[in-house]
Write a protein that holds these residues in place. Structure first.
Motif, PDB file in Angstrom:
ATOM      1  N   ALA A   1       0.821  -1.217   0.000  1.00 20.71           N
ATOM      2  CA  ALA A   1       0.000   0.000   0.000  1.00 20.71           C
ATOM      3  C   ALA A   1       0.852   1.263   0.000  1.00 20.71           C
ATOM      4  O   ALA A   1       0.478   2.278  -0.591  1.00 20.71           O
ATOM      5  N   ASP A   2       2.016   1.220   0.668  1.00 20.69           N
ATOM      6  CA  ASP A   2       2.864   2.411   0.796  1.00 20.69           C
ATOM      7  C   ASP A   2       3.969   2.468  -0.257  1.00 20.69           C
ATOM      8  O   ASP A   2       4.906   3.249  -0.132  1.00 20.69           O
ATOM      9  N   LEU A   3       3.841   1.658  -1.301  1.00 21.86           N
ATOM     10  CA  LEU A   3       4.854   1.626  -2.360  1.00 21.86           C
ATOM     11  C   LEU A   3       5.097   3.007  -2.950  1.00 21.86           C
ATOM     12  O   LEU A   3       6.235   3.416  -3.189  1.00 21.86           O
ATOM     13  N   GLY A   4       4.020   3.768  -3.178  1.00 22.54           N
ATOM     14  CA  GLY A   4       4.144   5.078  -3.815  1.00 22.54           C
ATOM     15  C   GLY A   4       4.855   6.107  -2.959  1.00 22.54           C
ATOM     16  O   GLY A   4       5.407   7.082  -3.467  1.00 22.54           O
ATOM     17  N   HIS A   5       4.836   5.894  -1.648  1.00 24.00           N
ATOM     18  CA  HIS A   5       5.459   6.876  -0.754  1.00 24.00           C
ATOM     19  C   HIS A   5       6.980   6.730  -0.709  1.00 24.00           C
ATOM     20  O   HIS A   5       7.696   7.706  -0.518  1.00 24.00           O
ATOM     21  N   PHE A   6       7.480   5.490  -0.837  1.00 25.03           N
ATOM     22  CA  PHE A   6       8.912   5.275  -0.604  1.00 25.03           C
ATOM     23  C   PHE A   6       9.643   4.607  -1.767  1.00 25.03           C
ATOM     24  O   PHE A   6      10.854   4.720  -1.875  1.00 25.03           O
ATOM     25  N   GLY A   7       8.926   3.908  -2.626  1.00 27.35           N
ATOM     26  CA  GLY A   7       9.586   3.234  -3.744  1.00 27.35           C
ATOM     27  C   GLY A   7       9.955   1.801  -3.390  1.00 27.35           C
ATOM     28  O   GLY A   7      10.097   1.426  -2.237  1.00 27.35           O
ATOM     29  N   ARG A   8      10.131   1.019  -4.444  1.00 24.56           N
ATOM     30  CA  ARG A   8      10.346  -0.416  -4.278  1.00 24.56           C
ATOM     31  C   ARG A   8      11.659  -0.749  -3.568  1.00 24.56           C
ATOM     32  O   ARG A   8      11.707  -1.551  -2.635  1.00 24.56           O
ATOM     33  N   ARG A   9      12.756  -0.147  -4.025  1.00 23.81           N
ATOM     34  CA  ARG A   9      14.075  -0.536  -3.501  1.00 23.81           C
ATOM     35  C   ARG A   9      14.258  -0.181  -2.021  1.00 23.81           C
ATOM     36  O   ARG A   9      14.727  -1.024  -1.250  1.00 23.81           O
ATOM     37  N   PRO A  10      13.876   1.037  -1.573  1.00 26.90           N
ATOM     38  CA  PRO A  10      14.009   1.324  -0.140  1.00 26.90           C
ATOM     39  C   PRO A  10      13.203   0.359   0.743  1.00 26.90           C
ATOM     40  O   PRO A  10      13.672  -0.054   1.809  1.00 26.90           O
ATOM     41  N   ILE A  11      11.996  -0.025   0.286  1.00 26.44           N
ATOM     42  CA  ILE A  11      11.171  -0.947   1.073  1.00 26.44           C
ATOM     43  C   ILE A  11      11.839  -2.319   1.147  1.00 26.44           C
ATOM     44  O   ILE A  11      11.874  -2.954   2.212  1.00 26.44           O
ATOM     45  N   ARG A  12      12.401  -2.778   0.021  1.00 23.97           N
ATOM     46  CA  ARG A  12      13.073  -4.084   0.013  1.00 23.97           C
ATOM     47  C   ARG A  12      14.335  -4.078   0.871  1.00 23.97           C
ATOM     48  O   ARG A  12      14.596  -5.026   1.621  1.00 23.97           O
ATOM     49  N   VAL A  13      15.129  -3.014   0.753  1.00 27.71           N
ATOM     50  CA  VAL A  13      16.376  -2.934   1.519  1.00 27.71           C
ATOM     51  C   VAL A  13      16.071  -2.858   3.016  1.00 27.71           C
ATOM     52  O   VAL A  13      16.739  -3.515   3.835  1.00 27.71           O
ATOM     53  N   ALA A  14      15.052  -2.080   3.395  1.00 30.75           N
ATOM     54  CA  ALA A  14      14.677  -1.971   4.813  1.00 30.75           C
ATOM     55  C   ALA A  14      14.284  -3.333   5.371  1.00 30.75           C
ATOM     56  O   ALA A  14      14.663  -3.693   6.499  1.00 30.75           O
ATOM     57  N   TRP A  15      13.533  -4.120   4.588  1.00 27.06           N
ATOM     58  CA  TRP A  15      13.115  -5.442   5.049  1.00 27.06           C
ATOM     59  C   TRP A  15      14.321  -6.383   5.218  1.00 27.06           C
ATOM     60  O   TRP A  15      14.467  -7.046   6.238  1.00 27.06           O
ATOM     61  N   GLY A  16      15.180  -6.414   4.208  1.00 27.24           N
ATOM     62  CA  GLY A  16      16.279  -7.370   4.227  1.00 27.24           C
ATOM     63  C   GLY A  16      17.381  -7.050   5.221  1.00 27.24           C
ATOM     64  O   GLY A  16      18.000  -7.962   5.787  1.00 27.24           O
ATOM     65  N   THR A  17      17.638  -5.752   5.465  1.00 28.04           N
ATOM     66  CA  THR A  17      18.770  -5.369   6.320  1.00 28.04           C
ATOM     67  C   THR A  17      18.389  -5.106   7.773  1.00 28.04           C
ATOM     68  O   THR A  17      19.212  -5.271   8.671  1.00 28.04           O
ATOM     69  N   VAL A  18      17.151  -4.681   8.017  1.00 23.89           N
ATOM     70  CA  VAL A  18      16.771  -4.288   9.384  1.00 23.89           C
ATOM     71  C   VAL A  18      15.590  -5.094   9.918  1.00 23.89           C
ATOM     72  O   VAL A  18      15.683  -5.750  10.959  1.00 23.89           O
ATOM     73  N   VAL A  19      14.475  -5.062   9.196  1.00 21.23           N
ATOM     74  CA  VAL A  19      13.206  -5.547   9.762  1.00 21.23           C
ATOM     75  C   VAL A  19      13.190  -7.054   9.953  1.00 21.23           C
ATOM     76  O   VAL A  19      12.958  -7.547  11.063  1.00 21.23           O
ATOM     77  N   PHE A  20      13.438  -7.820   8.884  1.00 15.84           N
ATOM     78  CA  PHE A  20      13.388  -9.284   9.026  1.00 15.84           C
ATOM     79  C   PHE A  20      14.421  -9.812  10.018  1.00 15.84           C
ATOM     80  O   PHE A  20      14.083 -10.640  10.880  1.00 15.84           O
ATOM     81  N   PRO A  21      15.705  -9.367   9.951  1.00 19.33           N
ATOM     82  CA  PRO A  21      16.664  -9.858  10.946  1.00 19.33           C
ATOM     83  C   PRO A  21      16.232  -9.550  12.383  1.00 19.33           C
ATOM     84  O   PRO A  21      16.365 -10.404  13.270  1.00 19.33           O
ATOM     85  N   ALA A  22      15.707  -8.338  12.626  1.00 15.76           N
ATOM     86  CA  ALA A  22      15.293  -7.959  13.987  1.00 15.76           C
ATOM     87  C   ALA A  22      14.123  -8.823  14.465  1.00 15.76           C
ATOM     88  O   ALA A  22      14.105  -9.291  15.616  1.00 15.76           O
ATOM     89  N   LEU A  23      13.130  -9.046  13.589  1.00 17.65           N
ATOM     90  CA  LEU A  23      11.977  -9.868  13.968  1.00 17.65           C
ATOM     91  C   LEU A  23      12.406 -11.301  14.252  1.00 17.65           C
ATOM     92  O   LEU A  23      12.006 -11.899  15.262  1.00 17.65           O
ATOM     93  N   ALA A  24      13.239 -11.866  13.354  1.00 14.87           N
ATOM     94  CA  ALA A  24      13.682 -13.255  13.536  1.00 14.87           C
ATOM     95  C   ALA A  24      14.476 -13.409  14.834  1.00 14.87           C
ATOM     96  O   ALA A  24      14.245 -14.352  15.614  1.00 14.87           O
ATOM     97  N   LEU A  25      15.401 -12.489  15.088  1.00 13.79           N
ATOM     98  CA  LEU A  25      16.207 -12.565  16.308  1.00 13.79           C
ATOM     99  C   LEU A  25      15.342 -12.455  17.558  1.00 13.79           C
ATOM    100  O   LEU A  25      15.561 -13.162  18.548  1.00 13.79           O
ATOM    101  N   ASN A  26      14.341 -11.585  17.520  1.00 12.42           N
ATOM    102  CA  ASN A  26      13.493 -11.407  18.693  1.00 12.42           C
ATOM    103  C   ASN A  26      12.661 -12.653  18.964  1.00 12.42           C
ATOM    104  O   ASN A  26      12.530 -13.080  20.124  1.00 12.42           O
ATOM    105  N   TYR A  27      12.082 -13.239  17.906  1.00 16.71           N
ATOM    106  CA  TYR A  27      11.298 -14.468  18.105  1.00 16.71           C
ATOM    107  C   TYR A  27      12.179 -15.600  18.620  1.00 16.71           C
ATOM    108  O   TYR A  27      11.778 -16.377  19.500  1.00 16.71           O
ATOM    109  N   LEU A  28      13.409 -15.711  18.092  1.00 20.34           N
ATOM    110  CA  LEU A  28      14.333 -16.741  18.571  1.00 20.34           C
ATOM    111  C   LEU A  28      14.680 -16.516  20.044  1.00 20.34           C
ATOM    112  O   LEU A  28      14.746 -17.465  20.829  1.00 20.34           O
ATOM    113  N   GLY A  29      14.892 -15.244  20.421  1.00 16.69           N
ATOM    114  CA  GLY A  29      15.180 -14.927  21.816  1.00 16.69           C
ATOM    115  C   GLY A  29      14.022 -15.276  22.732  1.00 16.69           C
ATOM    116  O   GLY A  29      14.219 -15.830  23.827  1.00 16.69           O
ATOM    117  N   GLN A  30      12.788 -14.950  22.282  1.00 19.01           N
ATOM    118  CA  GLN A  30      11.608 -15.296  23.081  1.00 19.01           C
ATOM    119  C   GLN A  30      11.493 -16.810  23.250  1.00 19.01           C
ATOM    120  O   GLN A  30      11.169 -17.311  24.336  1.00 19.01           O
TER     121      GLN A  30
END
Length: 648
Positions: free
Chosen positions: A259-288
């Motif tokens: 939905a927010d593709l138009g606000h930020f563009g494809r590449r920034p959304i993909r890079v944010a997911w791969g470098t920050v968001v997914f690693p942080a979520l995975a690490l937190n679930y593993l820690g829990q």
């Protein structure tokens, strides 16, 4: 009701799957956009660790609609495997890799898919429109639940700081939510500047807390093997649905990526997911998971118990700020979705206020804001806790995802040239996952799952009634209206008295004479020197370039037919649109121009295409539509309204 603007698909070039970034994105720095994407796009999914792990373990061990399973090592690792692979398959594969390619001139979202699918089919398809309406209606259900569950789950951390706060959780959450909705009218630009840094700090904190506890039990790393999750589901079929109904909480908010593709563009959304968001979520679930294995009692609230006691209060404050950001993203999304729905003819005109002089995307819709607040407060008071609300959450989210996947299949098969076989091979497994999650949530229908369906049902009925009612009204008036070209010939043979200036007659049907023009001739018995029959069309692209916005056709010696086209992400501005005509040689003075609108008074007909209750609903919606003068941004001193009565 003043004449509703026409809703007609524009003949725009099909957007390629690898469409380039909108020009505005090149002006902003790449990392600035990436930081913004972390704050806005991932605010919702970033707060899922507050409750997803807890609710999934509770669902398995508490026996919600299934047989209780003991809290064992295998169970915890299986749940972690399901959580991580839900993120990989639903978010990474479906949204980040595939759906971000399905853009319409850089814009995304469920209604964008409707426009792309209809263009791919080459016609206005009712089933496609119905899927779009269903997806949009379910989003409103999601938009009501997200602020309620997110803020409640964060504030509930105060009970771990000291039990004294237990009685104050609900009042504090309500104060925060009411305050959040109250500030919307003032714009969110200044606050939004903090969204990225706050959410980045939140993700870094989640990753750090997870890393702090993974060493408690390194076997949690086995959860990256999908075998553990799949084998548990097969060996415990009675509990599988209960578990999946909570696992899906980990991917709530994934729809915001698209939905927010138009606000930020494809590449920034993909890079944010791969470098920050997914690693942080995975690490937190593993820690829990590691914490629960080393201390089973921590399942009461595994997220906050990751923190040492001295860090608990700052973490609760940070979590509350993160959930406010997540809520803001959903509220803003509801505004944008509503404006798109109005432009596509799915809803009546609504008052849109701009809260920024520089960013046209920052808008505020008063009615949507206060309706959402009423729904959110009602949910908080009725359910009282985030655990109770979790039962109501998944249906809206995965209902929307199913509609998005079905629409994407049409676009991929027709527009991308994949064909039915390749599309099926790629999308059927992903659709099966969506349907499995949706059906597992339907089991919780009586535990609160009916709430988003009720909200979505109301919005769907409203949109369906509006679409059907406007079509019936158009067909009825078309039968009794005078063909425009016939009227022009009659006036040429028997010309009335002429007055100076330009008259602009707004109409949704340029082939018939506007009612306002007929009444002006009948009662005033005059005709202006220049007469413009103006139709405002909604294009199936997000924005229309100025060179494509206006088309003009001269009809007779004093009549012109003009079409103004606006994308579904734009708000029409008629004076500004007409100013483009000067470059095409059509001279007019706005101060010597009168705009004529036909204000319809609608009455229910004895024989209608809709039941009486739907007739009355349509008439109520028509009366509630914002004034055409304000909606089209016409100078109020230049408008003449003529009343007509019609039946529907």
């Amino acid at each position: 009701m003043a004449d509703q603007h026409a809703v007609a698909p524009a003949h725009a070039d099909s957007a390629a799957p690898e469409a380039s970034l909108p020009e505005s994105h090149h002006k902003a720095g790449f990392w600035t956009l990436t930081l913004g994407a972390i704050g806005v796009v991932y605010g919702d999914i970033g707060t899922s660790p507050l409750y997803a792990m807890r609710e999934t373990v509770m669902a398995a061990t508490g026996g919600h609609h299934g047989t209780p399973v003991p809290l064992t090592r295998d169970l915890v690792i299986a749940i972690l495997s399901l959580l991580i692979w839900a993120l990989i398959l639903t978010v990474t594969v479906k949204y980040v890799i595939l759906l971000l390619r399905a853009d319409n001139k850089g814009e995304g979202g469920s209604l964008t898919l409707v426009a792309l699918a209809q263009r791919a089919l080459g016609r206005r398809s009712l089933p496609v429109l119905m899927m779009g309406m269903a997806g949009a209606a379910l989003f409103y259900g999601d938009a009501a639940i997200t602020p309620a569950i997110s803020v409640l789950s964060a504030v509930e951390g105060l009970k771990l700081v000291t039990p004294t706060f237990e009685d104050y959780v609900l009042p504090i959450a309500l104060v925060i939510l009411i305050g959040l909705f109250a500030v919307q009218a003032h714009g969110t630009g200044k606050v939004a500047a903090l969204f990225g840094p706050i959410t980045l700090l939140w993700f870094v904190s989640m990753a750090g807390l997870g890393l702090l506890h993974i060493a408690d039990d390194l076997e949690v790393l086995h959860s990256f093997n999908p075998y553990y999750g799949a084998s548990f589901l097969l060996s415990h079929p009675g509990t599988a649905f209960a578990i999946l109904g909570s696992v899906c909480l980990a991917v709530t908010g994934a729809e915001a990526l698209y939905a927010d593709l138009g606000h930020f563009g494809r590449r920034p959304i993909r890079v944010a997911w791969g470098t920050v968001v997914f690693p942080a979520l995975a690490l937190n679930y593993l820690g829990q998971g590691a914490l629960v294995l080393s201390n089973p009692g921590s399942i009461e609230n595994p997220f906050f118990l990751l923190a040492p006691p001295w860090l608990l209060l700052p973490l609760v404050i940070l979590a509350t700020l993160a959930t406010i950001v997540a809520s803001q993203a959903v509220i803003t999304g509801a505004y944008s979705l509503t404006r798109q729905a109005v432009q596509l003819g799915l809803l009546p005109r609504l008052d849109v206020r701009f809260t920024s002089e520089t960013h046209s995307g920052q808008i505020y819709l008063p009615r949507v804001n206060w309706l959402l607040l009423a729904a959110v407060v009602t949910l908080v008071v009725l359910f009282g806790s985030s655990s109770s609300l979790a039962s109501a959450y998944g249906i809206a989210v995965f209902g929307t995802m199913v509609m998005t996947t079905l629409l994407a299949c049409i676009v991929m098969s027709r527009s991308w040239g994949w064909g039915p076989v390749k599309t099926a091979l790629v999308m059927v497994p992903l659709l099966a996952i969506d349907l499995t999650f949706l059906s597992s949530n339907l089991v919780k229908l009586l535990d609160g799952g009916y709430v988003p369906l009720l909200i979505a049902g109301v919005f769907f009925v409203i949109m369906f009634t509006w679409v059907k009612g406007t079509r019936i009204l158009f067909e009825k008036t078309r039968k009794i209206d005078v063909p425009f070209l016939e009227l022009v010939k009659m006036l040429e043979k028997s010309p009335p008295h002429r007055v100076k200036g330009t008259a602009v007659f707004l109409t949704s049907d340029p082939d018939t004479a506007p009612a306002a023009l007929l009444h002006n001739l009948k009662h005033n018995k005059v005709l202006h020197e220049k007469n413009v029959i103006l139709t405002v069309n909604s294009a199936d692209v997000p924005r229309v370039e100025n060179q494509d916005r206006v088309s003009i056709e001269e009809v007779g010696d004093s009549f012109w037919r003009i079409r103004l086209s606006y994308g579904y992400m734009e708000t029409p501005n008629i004076p500004r649109g007409l100013a483009i005509l000067r470059k095409q040689g059509f001279k007019f003075d706005i101060m010597a121009t009168s705009f004529f609108l036909s204000r319809r008074s609608i009455r229910p007909a004895s024989h209608s295409g809709m039941p009486l209750w739907q007739d009355k609903l349509f008439i109520g919606l028509a009366k509630s539509a914002s004034d055409a003068t304000d909606f089209f941004q016409i100078p109020t001193g230049r408008v003449v309204e003529v009343g007509t009565q019609v039946t529907v």
